[in-house]
Write an enzyme that holds these catalytic residues in place. Structure first.
Site, PDB file in Angstrom:
ATOM      1  N   GLU A 185      26.398 -19.998  12.291  1.00 54.10           N
ATOM      2  CA  GLU A 185      26.871 -21.161  11.526  1.00 54.10           C
ATOM      3  C   GLU A 185      28.118 -20.857  10.693  1.00 54.10           C
ATOM      4  O   GLU A 185      29.054 -21.653  10.653  1.00 54.10           O
ATOM      5  CB  GLU A 185      25.773 -21.682  10.595  1.00 54.10           C
ATOM      6  CG  GLU A 185      24.693 -22.493  11.281  1.00 54.10           C
ATOM      7  CD  GLU A 185      23.603 -21.632  11.881  1.00 54.10           C
ATOM      8  OE1 GLU A 185      23.620 -20.403  11.663  1.00 54.10           O
ATOM      9  OE2 GLU A 185      22.736 -22.179  12.581  1.00 54.10           O
ATOM     10  N   HIS A 254      12.885 -25.556   6.191  1.00 53.82           N
ATOM     11  CA  HIS A 254      13.464 -26.533   7.107  1.00 53.82           C
ATOM     12  C   HIS A 254      13.360 -27.954   6.575  1.00 53.82           C
ATOM     13  O   HIS A 254      13.473 -28.906   7.334  1.00 53.82           O
ATOM     14  CB  HIS A 254      12.778 -26.459   8.478  1.00 53.82           C
ATOM     15  CG  HIS A 254      13.134 -25.244   9.262  1.00 53.82           C
ATOM     16  ND1 HIS A 254      12.683 -23.999   8.935  1.00 53.82           N
ATOM     17  CD2 HIS A 254      13.915 -25.080  10.363  1.00 53.82           C
ATOM     18  CE1 HIS A 254      13.152 -23.117   9.798  1.00 53.82           C
ATOM     19  NE2 HIS A 254      13.905 -23.740  10.669  1.00 53.82           N
TER      20      HIS A 254
END
Lengths: 452, 361
Positions: A185, A254
């Protein structure tokens, strides 16, 4: 003794699926690991494997059946003892329609009326579209008209999107413009920002915004600040998009809403749509913007269908809130998935004689404080509904705006209905307690209306 | 324990080696070679190298003075000692086609790119006439017109951004190459390797230049890097590297030519490790206690890049008088830039709110 084979849950948010194909027939012997069937979820087609050895007894749900609820018995299997006789005799398999018509485990929410968006011209036709498709359509339309637009991220191309949002883009635009990255990322957020500085229009997908924390330096220090630091010379027209907020039972790492984080940063545009029309119109606007945009989607909304206007080029203005439901007694301000909860609460409140106005902020930066304050002037009461933590939240910001600029219009304190101030727990009961819901909104409304 | 199955014919030397998958033979079999000879510069080129390097040296000395007078604030990282790197590399690039990005030690790069010293110095003093209208400062200067993309203050961030610039060159098929500079300190950042991986995977046209000035702030390369031969840092991504004498502008130029050939042939990224040295502290506030005065003095005496070019000029038959004229010209330019930076007004108050966003919403 026959073993019941049930429709499996193949993703955290799957509630039903299509039984696309049976790969075994009644009487077949199967070993553990053999593929029994292909099941289509809203995200992908998955192979369903046998766990036990045995002989397939009766197939109860025919292939091609749609909307088969998770947990429905789809076949039976004789156990290891080979007791085939125990399985019921073969009978005609159920027609697909009968499964679709079966009552669902969870009743579908009642149709909630949403006010017409004034941005849509009168007489426009609408088509039911999922948020997932609307986002894809927005990207595809912009890619058709602007060669500089490309999509980059993990699993966006060959896998067709981890959440199927980029489905079909690789086939239409090829691998030059739809690019799979390694799991990296920080690196690809920087590559995207650099490509934008070099004149392209990147759409960078994060599989979820939780993973964008690896990349947040590039989003804030490179993308957001460069235009200012360069005295307006160097632009960074980029879109960072992906699902944000809690999904379902995926635990604390998450499940986080980053809206307040990014909305705190000057130099960024932050958009968090609720319905499919806004998802499409605002993503198109985001891709066209010359400013860096953080576009926060919600996994639980991807599969929901909404009316999307049938227009050649449906682009919405950034920075404009939308009145989703008009009312006069109290204002519910929300964004993203919270809007659905606010609308649900408003319907229930109407039955009790409280007329709530619901505002979808749609853009978190810049905030449309004008629409919020005008509504406060009318209702004199305000609740902010936010699927996220309470401290330093968008709700906190709205409360401050109401206090600083709408103090004389307030007949009660502004209340925040937010998630609990804890990392999101995994256990189903605790998760439910931690998240916002309509009853919590209703309780807050009654408090500010001095009712009940 | 089951013995490892050899994947190649013949008896393996050791089980560990047998278990490893052999490298694909066709992948980067070819390696770039560090040119044995120096770049053969014409007399004019040598004069230009000298002029640019002296400009950088005198400009940075002046910036140091202005900092001492309180006219420059914040952080200010001087390029003194490293001049041959920027000048040698920049001279090989095609202006308007190739792009450049670097970290916070950026003044020298901008001067080598031919950007007006006045607007650079005015940025350092935070004036409205500065290249970033006084809103960027020493570390945040850009000239999109010159394809100079900054000027970045976060160590290592420019490596990913530069890889993105290279991506845009390839995407637009414009034949351009990106040069991304970073230091021996940034060479330990994770995103550098994320970028290496994608750059090689996608064969992006980029030259990674490690300006190894031996110290990441106060930490020497040996104290911070397990692999201190930094030109090897691309090896596990199959990015070839060359180690170059960064104190010799002709060696820098020759290596850059080789690197450009490699990248322009579509062979993907290449890494140049420029062995160089900074004479001054990491920034103006650095007391430089981590190294001895003698160490600095020795480099100055034995391998100063400007003295090196002077020798080449003498060999080429340039007279001391001619060199003196250049020196005087440069002093005038630098003094004028300091004067400009001092008398230029600070930005208008309204500038506080401009350039946050490009569009109105």
């Amino acid at each position: 003794m026959a073993i019941e084979i049930k429709m499996p849950a193949l993703s955290p948010t799957m509630e039903e699926g299509t039984l696309a194909k049976w790969l075994v027939k009644e009487g077949d012997e199967v070993k553990s690991g053999d593929i029994l069937a292909e099941i289509e979820t809203d995200k992908a087609t998955m192979e369903f494997e046998a766990v036990d050895e045995g002989v397939v007894g009766k197939i109860l749900v025919a292939e091609g059946s749609e909307n088969v609820k998770v947990g429905t018995v789809i076949a039976t299997m004789a156990g290891e003892d080979g007791d085939v006789e125990a399985a019921p005799a073969a009978a005609p398999t159920a027609a697909p329609a009968s499964v679709a018509d079966a009552p669902s485990a969870k009743p579908a929410p009642a149709e909630i009326k949403i006010a017409v968006d004034p941005a849509v011209p009168a007489g426009t036709e609408y088509v039911k579209t999922t948020v997932r498709e609307a986002l894809r359509d927005a990207m595809a339309e912009e890619m058709r008209t602007d060669e500089r637009v490309f999509v980059m991220g993990e699993e966006v191309a060959e896998y067709q999107g981890a959440y199927k949002v980029t489905q079909g883009l690789l086939q239409e635009f090829g691998d030059k413009r739809v690019i799979d990255t390694p799991i990296t990322e920080h690196g690809f957020a920087g590559i995207g920002a650099g490509a934008a500085m070099g004149g392209l229009r990147p759409v960078i997908e994060f599989m979820t915004f939780n993973f964008a924390m690896q990349a947040i330096d590039q989003i804030i220090n490179s993308a957001a600040k460069t235009n200012y630091m360069s005295g307006g010379q160097m632009r960074c027209p980029i879109v960072f998009r992906g699902p944000n907020g809690a999904a379902s039972r995926v635990g604390a790492q998450h499940s986080q809403n980053y809206g307040p984080w990014y909305a705190a940063v000057p130099g960024l545009i932050v958009i968090a749509p609720y319905d499919a029309a806004d998802a499409k119109g605002l993503l198109k606007a985001a891709i066209r913007s010359t400013d860096p945009v953080v576009f926060l989607e919600n996994e639980l909304l991807y599969g929901r269908s909404f009316d999307v206007p049938v227009l050649d080029d449906y682009v919405l203005p950034i920075g404009k809130a939308r009145i989703m439901r008009e009312g006069k007694d109290v204002t519910l301000v929300s964004y993203s998935i919270g809007v659905g909860i606010a609308l649900d609460a408003a319907e229930q409140l109407a039955a009790e004689g409280i007329d709530a106005e619901v505002i979808d902020l749609r853009t978190l930066r810049p905030l449309d404080t004008g629409t919020v304050l005008a509504s406060l002037k009318k209702t004199n009461r305000m609740i902010v509904v936010e699927e996220g933590w309470p401290v330093c939240s968008i709700a906190s910001e709205i409360a401050a705006v109401a206090m600083e600029q709408g103090f004389d219009d307030l007949d009660a304190p502004v209340l925040r209905v937010t998630n609990e101030d804890v990392p999101l727990p995994y256990a189903a009961n605790l998760e439910k307690l931690a998240l916002i819901d309509a009853p919590k909104v209703i309780a807050a409304v009654k408090k500010v209306c001095y009712r009940g | 324990m089951k013995p490892a199955t050899p994947r190649t014919k013949g008896k393996p030397a050791s089980p560990a080696r047998a278990a490893a998958v052999p490298a694909r033979p066709d992948h980067n079999e070819e390696k770039p070679v560090l040119p044995a000879a120096l770049y053969e510069a014409s007399k004019e080129e040598l004069l230009e190298f000298y002029r640019q390097m002296v400009l950088i040296r005198r400009f940075e000395e002046k910036a140091g003075q202005l900092y001492g007078l309180g006219l420059i604030g914040g952080f200010c990282h001087l390029y003194i000692g490293q001049e041959a790197v920027a000048v040698g590399i920049q001279s090989a690039l095609t202006p308007g086609k190739d792009s450049v990005i670097t970290g916070y030690r950026d003044h020298g790069h901008m001067l080598a790119y031919g950007i007006d010293p006045n607007v650079i110095m005015a940025e350092l003093t935070g004036r409205g006439a500065g290249i970033s209208r006084g809103k960027g400062g020493s570390m945040h200067m850009f000239s999109v017109e010159h394809k100079f993309f900054g000027g970045h203050g976060i160590v290592g961030a420019q490596v990913s951004l530069g890889t993105g610039l290279a991506f845009s060159h390839k995407y637009a098929n414009d034949g351009g190459v990106c040069v991304a500079y970073f230091g021996d300190g940034a060479a330990n950042q994770g995103q550098v390797y994320e970028s290496f991986n994608m750059a090689e995977l996608w064969k992006l046209p980029i030259i990674y230049v490690i300006e190894n000035n031996q110290y990441a702030m106060g930490t020497s390369v040996n104290r911070s890097s397990a692999e201190d031969q930094l030109f090897r840092r691309g090896e596990s991504f199959r990015i070839p590297g060359l180690q170059v004498n960064g104190m010799d502008v002709l060696a820098v130029r020759a290596a850059t030519e080789e690197a450009l050939k490699w990248v322009q042939a579509g062979k993907g990224p290449i890494l140049l490790e420029m062995k160089t040295y900074r004479y001054r502290g990491h920034s103006m506030s650095d007391p430089a206690k981590y190294r001895s005065r003698e160490e600095v003095q020795e480099v100055r005496e034995k391998s100063d890049p400007i003295e090196g070019v002077k020798k080449y000029l003498e060999e080429a038959g340039i007279s001391a008088d001619e060199i003196k004229i250049i020196d005087q010209d440069i002093r005038k330019i630098v003094n004028a830039s300091a004067e400009f930076a001092e008398v230029s007004p600070e930005p208008e108050i309204a500038e506080l709110y401009t350039d946050v966003l490009v569009e109105q919403y």
